[in-house]
Design a protein around this motif. Structure first.
Motif, PDB file in Angstrom:
ATOM      1  N   LEU A  79      -8.221 -13.065  -0.113  1.00  0.00           N
ATOM      2  CA  LEU A  79      -7.584 -11.749   0.079  1.00  0.00           C
ATOM      3  C   LEU A  79      -8.295 -10.654  -0.724  1.00  0.00           C
ATOM      4  O   LEU A  79      -7.857  -9.509  -0.734  1.00  0.00           O
ATOM      5  N   ASP A  80      -9.363 -11.060  -1.416  1.00  0.00           N
ATOM      6  CA  ASP A  80     -10.222 -10.092  -2.103  1.00  0.00           C
ATOM      7  C   ASP A  80      -9.402  -9.226  -3.064  1.00  0.00           C
ATOM      8  O   ASP A  80      -9.471  -7.983  -3.039  1.00  0.00           O
ATOM      9  N   LEU A  81      -8.610  -9.887  -3.905  1.00  0.00           N
ATOM     10  CA  LEU A  81      -7.619  -9.149  -4.698  1.00  0.00           C
ATOM     11  C   LEU A  81      -8.238  -8.298  -5.801  1.00  0.00           C
ATOM     12  O   LEU A  81      -7.614  -7.351  -6.263  1.00  0.00           O
ATOM     13  N   GLU A  82      -9.479  -8.610  -6.190  1.00  0.00           N
ATOM     14  CA  GLU A  82     -10.096  -7.743  -7.204  1.00  0.00           C
ATOM     15  C   GLU A  82     -10.418  -6.383  -6.597  1.00  0.00           C
ATOM     16  O   GLU A  82     -10.260  -5.349  -7.245  1.00  0.00           O
ATOM     17  N   ARG A  83     -10.803  -6.396  -5.319  1.00  0.00           N
ATOM     18  CA  ARG A  83     -11.031  -5.105  -4.643  1.00  0.00           C
ATOM     19  C   ARG A  83      -9.716  -4.322  -4.564  1.00  0.00           C
ATOM     20  O   ARG A  83      -9.702  -3.098  -4.565  1.00  0.00           O
ATOM     21  N   HIS A  84      -8.597  -5.049  -4.552  1.00  0.00           N
ATOM     22  CA  HIS A  84      -7.291  -4.376  -4.490  1.00  0.00           C
ATOM     23  C   HIS A  84      -6.734  -4.084  -5.890  1.00  0.00           C
ATOM     24  O   HIS A  84      -5.571  -3.725  -6.022  1.00  0.00           O
ATOM     25  N   GLY A  85      -7.527  -4.300  -6.935  1.00  0.00           N
ATOM     26  CA  GLY A  85      -7.129  -3.850  -8.265  1.00  0.00           C
ATOM     27  C   GLY A  85      -6.742  -4.924  -9.265  1.00  0.00           C
ATOM     28  O   GLY A  85      -6.459  -4.615 -10.413  1.00  0.00           O
ATOM     29  N   ALA A  86      -6.721  -6.217  -8.855  1.00  0.00           N
ATOM     30  CA  ALA A  86      -6.342  -7.259  -9.825  1.00  0.00           C
ATOM     31  C   ALA A  86      -7.543  -7.622 -10.702  1.00  0.00           C
ATOM     32  O   ALA A  86      -8.685  -7.616 -10.239  1.00  0.00           O
ATOM     33  N   GLU A  87      -7.243  -7.918 -11.965  1.00  0.00           N
ATOM     34  CA  GLU A  87      -8.309  -8.392 -12.858  1.00  0.00           C
ATOM     35  C   GLU A  87      -7.687  -9.354 -13.865  1.00  0.00           C
ATOM     36  O   GLU A  87      -6.636  -9.035 -14.439  1.00  0.00           O
ATOM     37  N   TYR A  88      -8.308 -10.491 -14.070  1.00  0.00           N
ATOM     38  CA  TYR A  88      -7.728 -11.496 -14.971  1.00  0.00           C
ATOM     39  C   TYR A  88      -8.548 -11.693 -16.230  1.00  0.00           C
ATOM     40  O   TYR A  88      -9.783 -11.661 -16.203  1.00  0.00           O
ATOM     41  N   ALA A 226      -4.766 -20.757 -19.177  1.00  0.00           N
ATOM     42  CA  ALA A 226      -3.821 -19.643 -19.054  1.00  0.00           C
ATOM     43  C   ALA A 226      -4.591 -18.317 -18.995  1.00  0.00           C
ATOM     44  O   ALA A 226      -5.537 -18.108 -19.758  1.00  0.00           O
ATOM     45  N   GLN A 227      -4.164 -17.472 -18.068  1.00  0.00           N
ATOM     46  CA  GLN A 227      -4.797 -16.159 -17.906  1.00  0.00           C
ATOM     47  C   GLN A 227      -3.703 -15.089 -17.880  1.00  0.00           C
ATOM     48  O   GLN A 227      -2.540 -15.405 -17.645  1.00  0.00           O
ATOM     49  N   MET A 228      -4.098 -13.842 -18.079  1.00  0.00           N
ATOM     50  CA  MET A 228      -3.148 -12.724 -17.920  1.00  0.00           C
ATOM     51  C   MET A 228      -3.788 -11.633 -17.078  1.00  0.00           C
ATOM     52  O   MET A 228      -5.007 -11.486 -17.049  1.00  0.00           O
ATOM     53  N   CYS A 229      -2.935 -10.895 -16.413  1.00  0.00           N
ATOM     54  CA  CYS A 229      -3.421  -9.839 -15.531  1.00  0.00           C
ATOM     55  C   CYS A 229      -3.565  -8.541 -16.331  1.00  0.00           C
ATOM     56  O   CYS A 229      -2.610  -8.126 -17.001  1.00  0.00           O
ATOM     57  N   ARG A 230      -4.735  -7.934 -16.264  1.00  0.00           N
ATOM     58  CA  ARG A 230      -4.926  -6.667 -16.988  1.00  0.00           C
ATOM     59  C   ARG A 230      -3.997  -5.599 -16.395  1.00  0.00           C
ATOM     60  O   ARG A 230      -3.917  -5.451 -15.177  1.00  0.00           O
ATOM     61  N   GLY A 231      -3.271  -4.929 -17.297  1.00  0.00           N
ATOM     62  CA  GLY A 231      -2.333  -3.900 -16.838  1.00  0.00           C
ATOM     63  C   GLY A 231      -0.926  -4.444 -16.664  1.00  0.00           C
ATOM     64  O   GLY A 231       0.010  -3.685 -16.455  1.00  0.00           O
ATOM     65  N   GLY A 232      -0.777  -5.777 -16.698  1.00  0.00           N
ATOM     66  CA  GLY A 232       0.549  -6.393 -16.535  1.00  0.00           C
ATOM     67  C   GLY A 232       0.625  -7.170 -15.232  1.00  0.00           C
ATOM     68  O   GLY A 232      -0.142  -6.921 -14.291  1.00  0.00           O
ATOM     69  N   SER A 233       1.587  -8.098 -15.194  1.00  0.00           N
ATOM     70  CA  SER A 233       1.702  -8.982 -14.031  1.00  0.00           C
ATOM     71  C   SER A 233       1.925  -8.195 -12.738  1.00  0.00           C
ATOM     72  O   SER A 233       1.517  -8.623 -11.656  1.00  0.00           O
ATOM     73  N   PHE A 234       2.575  -7.033 -12.866  1.00  0.00           N
ATOM     74  CA  PHE A 234       2.864  -6.272 -11.651  1.00  0.00           C
ATOM     75  C   PHE A 234       1.590  -5.785 -10.954  1.00  0.00           C
ATOM     76  O   PHE A 234       1.601  -5.522  -9.755  1.00  0.00           O
ATOM     77  N   LEU A 236      -0.855  -7.554 -10.175  1.00  0.00           N
ATOM     78  CA  LEU A 236      -1.138  -8.535  -9.105  1.00  0.00           C
ATOM     79  C   LEU A 236      -0.228  -8.271  -7.905  1.00  0.00           C
ATOM     80  O   LEU A 236      -0.667  -8.339  -6.750  1.00  0.00           O
ATOM     81  N   ALA A 237       1.048  -7.947  -8.178  1.00  0.00           N
ATOM     82  CA  ALA A 237       1.964  -7.619  -7.071  1.00  0.00           C
ATOM     83  C   ALA A 237       1.427  -6.422  -6.289  1.00  0.00           C
ATOM     84  O   ALA A 237       1.430  -6.407  -5.055  1.00  0.00           O
ATOM     85  N   ARG A 238       0.946  -5.421  -7.037  1.00  0.00           N
ATOM     86  CA  ARG A 238       0.428  -4.212  -6.371  1.00  0.00           C
ATOM     87  C   ARG A 238      -0.801  -4.544  -5.532  1.00  0.00           C
ATOM     88  O   ARG A 238      -0.960  -4.053  -4.415  1.00  0.00           O
ATOM     89  N   ALA A 239      -1.659  -5.428  -6.059  1.00  0.00           N
ATOM     90  CA  ALA A 239      -2.859  -5.815  -5.303  1.00  0.00           C
ATOM     91  C   ALA A 239      -2.464  -6.565  -4.034  1.00  0.00           C
ATOM     92  O   ALA A 239      -3.041  -6.350  -2.963  1.00  0.00           O
ATOM     93  N   LEU A 240      -1.460  -7.440  -4.153  1.00  0.00           N
ATOM     94  CA  LEU A 240      -1.009  -8.185  -2.964  1.00  0.00           C
ATOM     95  C   LEU A 240      -0.404  -7.235  -1.934  1.00  0.00           C
ATOM     96  O   LEU A 240      -0.669  -7.350  -0.731  1.00  0.00           O
ATOM     97  N   ALA A 241       0.410  -6.276  -2.418  1.00  0.00           N
ATOM     98  CA  ALA A 241       1.019  -5.319  -1.482  1.00  0.00           C
ATOM     99  C   ALA A 241      -0.064  -4.493  -0.792  1.00  0.00           C
ATOM    100  O   ALA A 241       0.039  -4.177   0.400  1.00  0.00           O
ATOM    101  N   SER A 242      -1.129  -4.190  -1.519  1.00  0.00           N
ATOM    102  CA  SER A 242      -2.233  -3.424  -0.923  1.00  0.00           C
ATOM    103  C   SER A 242      -2.958  -4.272   0.130  1.00  0.00           C
ATOM    104  O   SER A 242      -3.308  -3.783   1.204  1.00  0.00           O
ATOM    105  N   ALA A 243      -3.136  -5.569  -0.167  1.00  0.00           N
ATOM    106  CA  ALA A 243      -3.771  -6.470   0.824  1.00  0.00           C
ATOM    107  C   ALA A 243      -2.887  -6.594   2.062  1.00  0.00           C
ATOM    108  O   ALA A 243      -3.385  -6.651   3.192  1.00  0.00           O
ATOM    109  N   VAL A 244      -1.566  -6.620   1.854  1.00  0.00           N
ATOM    110  CA  VAL A 244      -0.628  -6.684   2.985  1.00  0.00           C
ATOM    111  C   VAL A 244      -0.768  -5.424   3.840  1.00  0.00           C
ATOM    112  O   VAL A 244      -0.879  -5.490   5.066  1.00  0.00           O
ATOM    113  N   GLU A 245      -0.790  -4.291   3.164  1.00  0.00           N
ATOM    114  CA  GLU A 245      -0.877  -3.021   3.901  1.00  0.00           C
ATOM    115  C   GLU A 245      -2.177  -2.960   4.696  1.00  0.00           C
ATOM    116  O   GLU A 245      -2.192  -2.578   5.872  1.00  0.00           O
TER     117      GLU A 245
END
Ligand SMILES: Cc1cc2nc3c(=O)[nH]c(=O)nc-3n(C[C@H](O)[C@H](O)[C@H](O)COP(=O)(O)OP(=O)(O)OC[C@H]3O[C@@H](n4cnc5c(N)ncnc54)[C@H](O)[C@@H]3O)c2cc1C
Length: 539
Positions: A79-88, A226-234, A236-245
């Motif tokens: 889903l190319d989530l880094e392009r959608h803003g996720a970073e771990y 164990a990893q964490m999402c830069r900016g907070g877990s949300f 990743l939610a935002r990146a997924l919602a962007s991939a959905v859109e």
């Protein structure tokens, strides 16, 4: 108000947890028009990050935070989530257990450093660690990971295939043990035993339950940390919602499903509690728990008695519920133990209060009795690695402690006891990191009841949405007949954590459900892995 015609979709998903969003994005990319209905005002379920209303700029990940090996997941890449803003981020000193005596047991991203730390406690345990890691490396790579990333096989067929190879036989043999038996049989030092059982505990498997002896060996061999999402877990939610859109999918927030609409033996839509109807030509998928999906959302006559009984008998994890203590700070925690080991300043997950297996057993007994357990806690200071989660120069930190849902027999007790437990956890934390006292700006706690109120699918505060005991694993998760993401009604699927391989932020229930729905629709996509039966047959 949309026109009636625009409310006809190819598919509808209820609950916008990460599993649902992953399913939605894959199906959208396959050309289907999919709607996801969510009762909250934000998507992503427990990928939640909130700003403390009393202290602007302080962000807290009130639900999931540690995302194991997330950037190695197939859906993260597809889903190319880094392009959608996720970073771990994956801090090198990944986990530290601080014993009451000030000793440290350390897990590093570099295995050799972990083995060195084990050797400080026991040379023979360090040798055992190496032995099991080597034995399980091919098992994890060739069996455990592929099985998690595919719809599960029927148990007798699975066993027959595994029995054909040396690795498969070792996996079956070790699985027969309970995690407690495995650890006690293989490792000698009490701190090492306790630390290993802690990791088993993160999967919420009952340490006394036979059938899960392989969990710890698999964890020792797994490359995922164990990893964490830069900016907070949300994020990743935002990146997924962007991939959905991007895939053409729609999200409908603040909308609560009231019932599934059936025609003949097929589910064809969802009626919201507001009375609004959303129709689906091809499928409806539920990211909720079996009580919600079968007992709440299906009309009585649409559920055969056998399915009613099985859904009603679905069990939640006794030891999964937790209480969280969240701090806003002027400086990060400084552990007394760091005076002799400055490297500890950069530890990611810190475990406190767990020196011996017996403490873990005491904790389980407290859950059974509904009592507040001893302060065995684990947590992090996220801003040490990602300063964006607090105002400049300031910090956030949290500790979690497993606590029973039915406190003194009644979950409502949490509303009066939550903050006193928070105080107790803070005092225990300060004993290990005394600088917390003068650097504390404010704190808040959240109980298992708060979790259930926020996410009703996490019934009884079970953050994994269903126990792994009660036979609720693999092909029989959530229960026999429903363990392959399909249900008794055509067009109705399950895609949440109540399905194989279970809860936590793995995205794999959603990923596997996407494979099943697309196969049922006769659609092939390049990303879809080959059947697990063929892969196990090649061992
Ligand atoms: C305090 C806490 C800490 C955790 N820490 C971690 C961690 O560090 N690492 C980790 O991997 N996992 C962690 N977890 C577990 C993890 O968050 C969950 O297992 C995972 O989020 C489940 O994903 P899901 O997609 O199945 O559903 P969820 O994330 O639970 O999402 C379900 C969605 O359905 C919605 N919903 C519920 N009922 C309805 C309804 N009736 N109608 C419509 N929508 C509805 C919810 O609002 C939610 O958006 C934690 C959970 C909690 C509570």
């Amino acid at each position: 108000m949309e026109s009636g015609a625009s409310r006809i979709y190819d598919g509808i998903i209820v609950g916008a947890g990460h599993n649902s969003l992953i399913l939605q994005a894959y199906l959208g990319r396959a050309g289907l028009r999919v709607l996801c209905i969510e009762r909250r005002s934000v998507p992503g379920g427990a990928l939640a990050t909130i700003e403390d209303p009393r202290n602007p700029g302080f962000l807290h990940n009130t639900h999931s935070f540690y995302h194991r090996a997330l950037n190695m997941m197939p859906w993260y890449r597809d889903l190319d989530l880094e392009r959608h803003g996720a970073e771990y981020l994956e801090p090198a000193l990944n986990v530290v257990l601080l014993s009451d005596a000030g000793e440290t047991l350390e897990w590093w991203t570099d295995f050799e450093k972990t083995a060195d730390s084990f050797a400080c406690f026991s040379n023979s345990d360090a040798a055992t660690l190496r032995r099991w890691r080597e034995a399980f490396l091919p098992i994890v790579e060739r069996i455990i990971v592929p099985e998690a990333q595919a719809p599960p096989l029927e148990p007798a067929r699975r066993r027959a295939l595994l029995e054909k190879s040396r690795e498969g036989r070792l996996l079956l043999e070790v699985s027969r043990l309970s995690p407690l038996e495995f650890v006690r049989r293989e490792f000698k030092h009490p701190v090492i035993q306790a630390g290993l059982l802690f990791f088993n505990g993160l999967r919420e498997v009952d340490l006394r339950c036979p059938g899960f002896g392989h969990h710890i060996a698999a964890l020792l061999a797994g490359s995922g940390k164990a990893q964490m999402c830069r900016g907070g877990s949300f994020v990743l939610a935002r990146a997924l919602a962007s991939a959905v859109e991007e895939s053409g999918g729609e999200l409908r927030l603040e909308t609560e499903p009231g019932r599934f609409i059936r025609e003949g033996n097929r589910v064809v839509g969802v009626e919201a509690t507001s009375g609004e109807r959303f129709m689906a030509r091809r499928f409806v998928a539920s990211g909720l728990n079996p009580h919600q999906t079968f007992l709440d959302l299906l009309d009585h006559e649409d559920l055969p008695q056998k399915w009613r009984d099985r859904a009603g008998a679905f069990r939640y994890n006794l030891v999964a519920p937790l209480t969280a203590l969240n701090l806003n700070l002027k400086a990060p925690p400084r552990y007394t133990a760091a005076q002799s080991d400055p490297g500890l300043e950069k530890a990611f997950m810190v475990i406190l209060g767990l020196d011996h297996v017996d403490r873990y057993l005491e904790m389980v007994a407290c859950h059974q009795a509904g009592r507040r357990p001893p302060n065995i806690m684990w947590g992090s200071c996220p801003t040490l690695f990602d300063p964006s989660q607090a105002p400049e120069g300031k910090h956030t930190a949290f500790m979690w402690q497993k606590t029973p849902y039915r406190l003194n027999g009644d979950p409502a007790q949490w509303d009066s006891e939550r903050d006193s437990l928070g105080q107790e956890m803070l005092a225990a934390w300060c004993r290990n990191a005394p600088n917390l006292k003068e650097n504390l700006i404010s704190w808040f706690a959240r109980s298992p009841l708060d979790v259930e109120r926020t996410f009703p699918n996490m019934r009884e505060g079970d953050l994994l949405v269903g126990a792994f005991t009660n036979g609720q694993i693999g092909y029989n998760r959530p229960f026999p007949g429903a363990g392959h993401y399909r249900t008794h009604l055509r067009g109705l699927y399950l895609c949440g954590s109540c399905c194989h391989p279970g809860g936590n932020v793995t995205g794999l229930p959603g990923y596997n459900c996407a494979q099943v729905i697309l196969r049922d629709l006769g659609v092939h996509q390049d990303w879809m892995p080959g059947p697990i039966e063929r892969r196990l047959g090649r061992l």
